[in-house]
Design a protein around this motif. Structure first.
Motif, PDB file in Angstrom:
ATOM      1  N   PRO A  16      13.633  22.872 -30.750  1.00 35.37           N
ATOM      2  CA  PRO A  16      13.907  22.421 -32.117  1.00 35.37           C
ATOM      3  C   PRO A  16      13.733  23.599 -33.072  1.00 35.37           C
ATOM      4  O   PRO A  16      12.772  24.354 -32.941  1.00 35.37           O
ATOM      5  CB  PRO A  16      12.843  21.345 -32.359  1.00 35.37           C
ATOM      6  CG  PRO A  16      11.816  21.523 -31.288  1.00 35.37           C
ATOM      7  CD  PRO A  16      12.525  22.139 -30.126  1.00 35.37           C
ATOM      8  N   GLY A  21      22.013  24.330 -34.684  1.00 34.00           N
ATOM      9  CA  GLY A  21      22.938  23.821 -35.704  1.00 34.00           C
ATOM     10  C   GLY A  21      23.579  24.950 -36.501  1.00 34.00           C
ATOM     11  O   GLY A  21      24.782  24.936 -36.771  1.00 34.00           O
ATOM     12  N   THR A  22      22.773  25.939 -36.843  1.00 40.99           N
ATOM     13  CA  THR A  22      23.267  27.063 -37.643  1.00 40.99           C
ATOM     14  C   THR A  22      24.343  27.850 -36.887  1.00 40.99           C
ATOM     15  O   THR A  22      25.405  28.147 -37.432  1.00 40.99           O
ATOM     16  CB  THR A  22      22.087  27.996 -37.999  1.00 40.99           C
ATOM     17  OG1 THR A  22      21.105  27.234 -38.711  1.00 40.99           O
ATOM     18  CG2 THR A  22      22.541  29.163 -38.862  1.00 40.99           C
ATOM     19  N   THR A  38      23.754  15.576 -31.827  1.00 42.77           N
ATOM     20  CA  THR A  38      23.184  14.225 -31.722  1.00 42.77           C
ATOM     21  C   THR A  38      22.170  13.982 -32.836  1.00 42.77           C
ATOM     22  O   THR A  38      22.042  12.863 -33.307  1.00 42.77           O
ATOM     23  CB  THR A  38      22.523  13.969 -30.353  1.00 42.77           C
ATOM     24  OG1 THR A  38      21.700  15.084 -30.010  1.00 42.77           O
ATOM     25  CG2 THR A  38      23.560  13.753 -29.299  1.00 42.77           C
ATOM     26  N   GLY A  64       9.810  11.508 -31.418  1.00 47.55           N
ATOM     27  CA  GLY A  64      10.022  10.979 -30.062  1.00 47.55           C
ATOM     28  C   GLY A  64      11.482  11.081 -29.660  1.00 47.55           C
ATOM     29  O   GLY A  64      12.307  11.611 -30.408  1.00 47.55           O
ATOM     30  N   ARG A  94      18.970  16.217 -23.411  1.00 45.95           N
ATOM     31  CA  ARG A  94      17.617  16.615 -23.769  1.00 45.95           C
ATOM     32  C   ARG A  94      16.600  16.230 -22.712  1.00 45.95           C
ATOM     33  O   ARG A  94      15.415  16.509 -22.867  1.00 45.95           O
ATOM     34  CB  ARG A  94      17.253  15.865 -25.042  1.00 45.95           C
ATOM     35  CG  ARG A  94      16.920  16.729 -26.209  1.00 45.95           C
ATOM     36  CD  ARG A  94      16.496  15.766 -27.293  1.00 45.95           C
ATOM     37  NE  ARG A  94      15.972  16.439 -28.419  1.00 45.95           N
ATOM     38  CZ  ARG A  94      16.718  16.955 -29.378  1.00 45.95           C
ATOM     39  NH1 ARG A  94      18.017  16.892 -29.322  1.00 45.95           N
ATOM     40  NH2 ARG A  94      16.129  17.535 -30.391  1.00 45.95           N
ATOM     41  N   ARG A 133      13.386  24.774 -44.321  1.00 43.66           N
ATOM     42  CA  ARG A 133      14.708  24.193 -44.053  1.00 43.66           C
ATOM     43  C   ARG A 133      15.057  23.059 -45.015  1.00 43.66           C
ATOM     44  O   ARG A 133      14.260  22.181 -45.276  1.00 43.66           O
ATOM     45  CB  ARG A 133      14.782  23.663 -42.616  1.00 43.66           C
ATOM     46  CG  ARG A 133      16.060  22.847 -42.376  1.00 43.66           C
ATOM     47  CD  ARG A 133      16.395  22.671 -40.934  1.00 43.66           C
ATOM     48  NE  ARG A 133      15.446  21.876 -40.192  1.00 43.66           N
ATOM     49  CZ  ARG A 133      15.534  21.672 -38.893  1.00 43.66           C
ATOM     50  NH1 ARG A 133      16.507  22.221 -38.198  1.00 43.66           N
ATOM     51  NH2 ARG A 133      14.638  20.930 -38.291  1.00 43.66           N
ATOM     52  N   ARG A 177       7.493  17.585 -31.549  1.00 45.45           N
ATOM     53  CA  ARG A 177       8.854  17.834 -31.052  1.00 45.45           C
ATOM     54  C   ARG A 177       8.883  19.040 -30.109  1.00 45.45           C
ATOM     55  O   ARG A 177       9.602  19.050 -29.124  1.00 45.45           O
ATOM     56  CB  ARG A 177       9.811  18.062 -32.231  1.00 45.45           C
ATOM     57  CG  ARG A 177      10.159  16.774 -32.953  1.00 45.45           C
ATOM     58  CD  ARG A 177      10.692  17.012 -34.354  1.00 45.45           C
ATOM     59  NE  ARG A 177      11.866  17.853 -34.388  1.00 45.45           N
ATOM     60  CZ  ARG A 177      12.279  18.518 -35.458  1.00 45.45           C
ATOM     61  NH1 ARG A 177      11.588  18.449 -36.587  1.00 45.45           N
ATOM     62  NH2 ARG A 177      13.367  19.232 -35.411  1.00 45.45           N
TER      63      ARG A 177
HETATM   64  P1  AP5 Z   1      18.688  25.008 -37.244  1.00 49.84           P
HETATM   65  O1  AP5 Z   1      20.028  25.621 -37.045  1.00 49.84           O
HETATM   66  O2  AP5 Z   1      18.584  23.823 -38.139  1.00 49.84           O
HETATM   67  O3  AP5 Z   1      17.978  24.723 -35.844  1.00 49.84           O
HETATM   68  P2  AP5 Z   1      18.279  23.621 -34.733  1.00 49.84           P
HETATM   69  O4  AP5 Z   1      18.029  24.285 -33.422  1.00 49.84           O
HETATM   70  O5  AP5 Z   1      19.603  22.988 -34.959  1.00 49.84           O
HETATM   71  O6  AP5 Z   1      17.062  22.657 -35.050  1.00 49.84           O
HETATM   72  P3  AP5 Z   1      16.871  21.115 -35.123  1.00 49.84           P
HETATM   73  O7  AP5 Z   1      15.490  20.924 -35.653  1.00 49.84           O
HETATM   74  O8  AP5 Z   1      17.985  20.432 -35.825  1.00 49.84           O
HETATM   75  O9  AP5 Z   1      16.910  20.711 -33.620  1.00 49.84           O
HETATM   76  P4  AP5 Z   1      16.182  19.532 -32.975  1.00 49.84           P
HETATM   77  O10 AP5 Z   1      16.669  19.712 -31.599  1.00 49.84           O
HETATM   78  O11 AP5 Z   1      14.742  19.423 -33.141  1.00 49.84           O
HETATM   79  O12 AP5 Z   1      16.621  18.276 -33.833  1.00 49.84           O
HETATM   80  P5  AP5 Z   1      17.884  17.335 -33.742  1.00 49.84           P
HETATM   81  O13 AP5 Z   1      18.442  17.252 -35.085  1.00 49.84           O
HETATM   82  O14 AP5 Z   1      18.765  17.722 -32.600  1.00 49.84           O
HETATM   83  O15 AP5 Z   1      17.736  26.183 -37.765  1.00 49.84           O
HETATM   84  C1  AP5 Z   1      16.406  25.913 -38.137  1.00 49.84           C
HETATM   85  C2  AP5 Z   1      16.069  26.641 -39.433  1.00 49.84           C
HETATM   86  O16 AP5 Z   1      16.049  28.056 -39.204  1.00 49.84           O
HETATM   87  C3  AP5 Z   1      17.103  26.428 -40.530  1.00 49.84           C
HETATM   88  O17 AP5 Z   1      16.446  26.370 -41.767  1.00 49.84           O
HETATM   89  C4  AP5 Z   1      18.006  27.674 -40.441  1.00 49.84           C
HETATM   90  O18 AP5 Z   1      18.592  27.998 -41.696  1.00 49.84           O
HETATM   91  C5  AP5 Z   1      17.013  28.716 -40.004  1.00 49.84           C
HETATM   92  N1  AP5 Z   1      17.618  29.736 -39.156  1.00 49.84           N
HETATM   93  C6  AP5 Z   1      18.552  29.544 -38.186  1.00 49.84           C
HETATM   94  N2  AP5 Z   1      18.879  30.691 -37.592  1.00 49.84           N
HETATM   95  C7  AP5 Z   1      18.103  31.631 -38.208  1.00 49.84           C
HETATM   96  C8  AP5 Z   1      17.946  33.040 -38.018  1.00 49.84           C
HETATM   97  N3  AP5 Z   1      18.658  33.714 -37.108  1.00 49.84           N
HETATM   98  N4  AP5 Z   1      17.056  33.691 -38.791  1.00 49.84           N
HETATM   99  C9  AP5 Z   1      16.318  33.033 -39.742  1.00 49.84           C
HETATM  100  N5  AP5 Z   1      16.426  31.707 -39.964  1.00 49.84           N
HETATM  101  C10 AP5 Z   1      17.308  31.017 -39.187  1.00 49.84           C
HETATM  102  O19 AP5 Z   1      17.191  15.949 -33.336  1.00 49.84           O
HETATM  103  C11 AP5 Z   1      16.333  15.259 -34.198  1.00 49.84           C
HETATM  104  C12 AP5 Z   1      15.695  14.071 -33.484  1.00 49.84           C
HETATM  105  O20 AP5 Z   1      16.700  13.137 -33.028  1.00 49.84           O
HETATM  106  C13 AP5 Z   1      14.915  14.404 -32.217  1.00 49.84           C
HETATM  107  O21 AP5 Z   1      13.619  14.840 -32.506  1.00 49.84           O
HETATM  108  C14 AP5 Z   1      14.971  13.057 -31.492  1.00 49.84           C
HETATM  109  O22 AP5 Z   1      14.049  12.168 -32.031  1.00 49.84           O
HETATM  110  C15 AP5 Z   1      16.362  12.560 -31.766  1.00 49.84           C
HETATM  111  N6  AP5 Z   1      17.342  13.005 -30.762  1.00 49.84           N
HETATM  112  C16 AP5 Z   1      18.343  13.909 -30.960  1.00 49.84           C
HETATM  113  N7  AP5 Z   1      19.032  14.110 -29.827  1.00 49.84           N
HETATM  114  C17 AP5 Z   1      18.459  13.318 -28.884  1.00 49.84           C
HETATM  115  C18 AP5 Z   1      18.707  13.105 -27.504  1.00 49.84           C
HETATM  116  N8  AP5 Z   1      19.692  13.744 -26.862  1.00 49.84           N
HETATM  117  N9  AP5 Z   1      17.917  12.229 -26.829  1.00 49.84           N
HETATM  118  C19 AP5 Z   1      16.930  11.576 -27.455  1.00 49.84           C
HETATM  119  N10 AP5 Z   1      16.639  11.729 -28.753  1.00 49.84           N
HETATM  120  C20 AP5 Z   1      17.391  12.608 -29.477  1.00 49.84           C
END
Ligand code: AP5
Length: 254
Positions: A16, A21-22, A38, A64, A94, A133, A177
């Motif tokens: 995470p 996403g970026t 997702t 979770g 995941r 973020r 997470r």
């Molecule tokens: P960002 O690009 O937002 O990072 P990310 O990897 O996309 O992070 P997420 O927190 O969105 O991933 P996640 O997997 O926890 O959550 P998700 O939304 O999938 O970058 C992070 C920050 O850093 C940003 O501010 C960005 O600007 C900065 N940044 C990026 N690159 C940079 C760089 N090079 N240098 C400096 N700064 C930088 O899921 C959320 C929730 O949904 C989960 O916790 C779960 O509850 C549920 N869920 C989602 N998918 C599933 C699944 N498959 N199964 C079960 N539950 C699920």
């Protein structure tokens, strides 16, 4: 057998906050690729108060995971219309269970994965990013007050709508997470490492091995880097050299 060579069907894999996403958004901006996150899909379900959204709201806020079968449905309802298109999946699979469900589904649809990109970013770097973020809920666009600031503080560059903080971006939930990632998600890396070399086939004759292998080529690449913009040039080069027939988007006017 369909000729599926050269179609990008990619997993963006990482902790995470690693930047999935970026970096997906950058690829989508540059090339004719679609991206499915997702996390974004669930946040939209939650905002629209769908049945999945009601199930997701508490779980997501606590860091979770939703059940594998629910997630498979959320994903495949979108993926199935993308035959012959280039796409990126971000945030799915995941768990090992999700990985196996996805493989079985994609095999049935004759669209196997062709690339897994593993973003390897140190935990301490990620932790410091998360508090900075901000997100635009409807599009999934992500900003960071020290890395990619919005043009106007607090508002989305494209729509001008207000940005919000995610309820799961506080230090406590975030560490949950991260722990969830290590226990449930990271085992997938070994799974893809083995399917990128050779998966034994139950009814296979020994002389067919190399044929089988060449039809199931899956690239797994790890990109490491912790400073801003280190990963993007590496990723862009990997995509350009591995999928030379990907089209760049026509330049958009300001
Ligand atoms: P960002 O690009 O937002 O990072 P990310 O990897 O996309 O992070 P997420 O927190 O969105 O991933 P996640 O997997 O926890 O959550 P998700 O939304 O999938 O970058 C992070 C920050 O850093 C940003 O501010 C960005 O600007 C900065 N940044 C990026 N690159 C940079 C760089 N090079 N240098 C400096 N700064 C930088 O899921 C959320 C929730 O949904 C989960 O916790 C779960 O509850 C549920 N869920 C989602 N998918 C599933 C699944 N498959 N199964 C079960 N539950 C699920």
């Amino acid at each position: 057998e369909h000729d599926q060579n050269g179609v990008l069907r990619m997993l963006m894999f990482g902790k995470p906050g690693a930047g999935k996403g970026t970096l997906s958004a950058r690829l989508v901006e540059k090339y004719e690729i679609l991206s499915l996150s997702t996390g974004d899909l669930l946040r939209q379900h939650i905002a629209e108060r769908t049945e999945v959204g009601r199930q997701a709201e508490e779980l997501v806020a606590q860091g979770g995971l939703l059940p594998d079968e629910v997630m498979l449905k959320v994903v495949t309802s979108k993926l199935d219309s993308l035959y012959n298109k280039h796409w990126i999946l971000d945030g799915f699979p995941r768990t090992l269970g999700q990985g196996e469900l996805l493989d079985a589904h994609l095999k049935k649809k004759h669209m196997p994965l062709t690339l897994v990109v593993n973003l390897d970013v140190p935990d301490d770097v990620i932790l410091s990013r998360i508090s900075d973020r901000w997100v635009h809920l409807r599009s999934g666009r992500v900003y960071n007050m020290s890395y990619n600031r919005p043009k106007v503080e607090g508002y989305d560059d494209v729509t001008g709508e207000p940005l919000t903080k995610r309820p799961d971006d506080n230090p406590e939930t975030f560490s949950r997470r991260l722990a969830q990632f290590y226990s449930s998600t990271s085992p997938l890396l070994a799974y893809y490492a083995s399917s990128s070399t050779y998966i034994p086939h139950p009814h296979q004759h020994p002389h067919q091995l190399s044929f089988h292998r060449s039809r199931h080529r899956l690239k797994l690449r790890t990109l490491s880097g912790s400073t801003s913009d280190e990963n993007w040039p590496q990723l862009d080069k990997l995509i350009r050299t591995s999928f030379p027939n990907l089209h760049e988007r026509a330049a958009t006017r300001e």
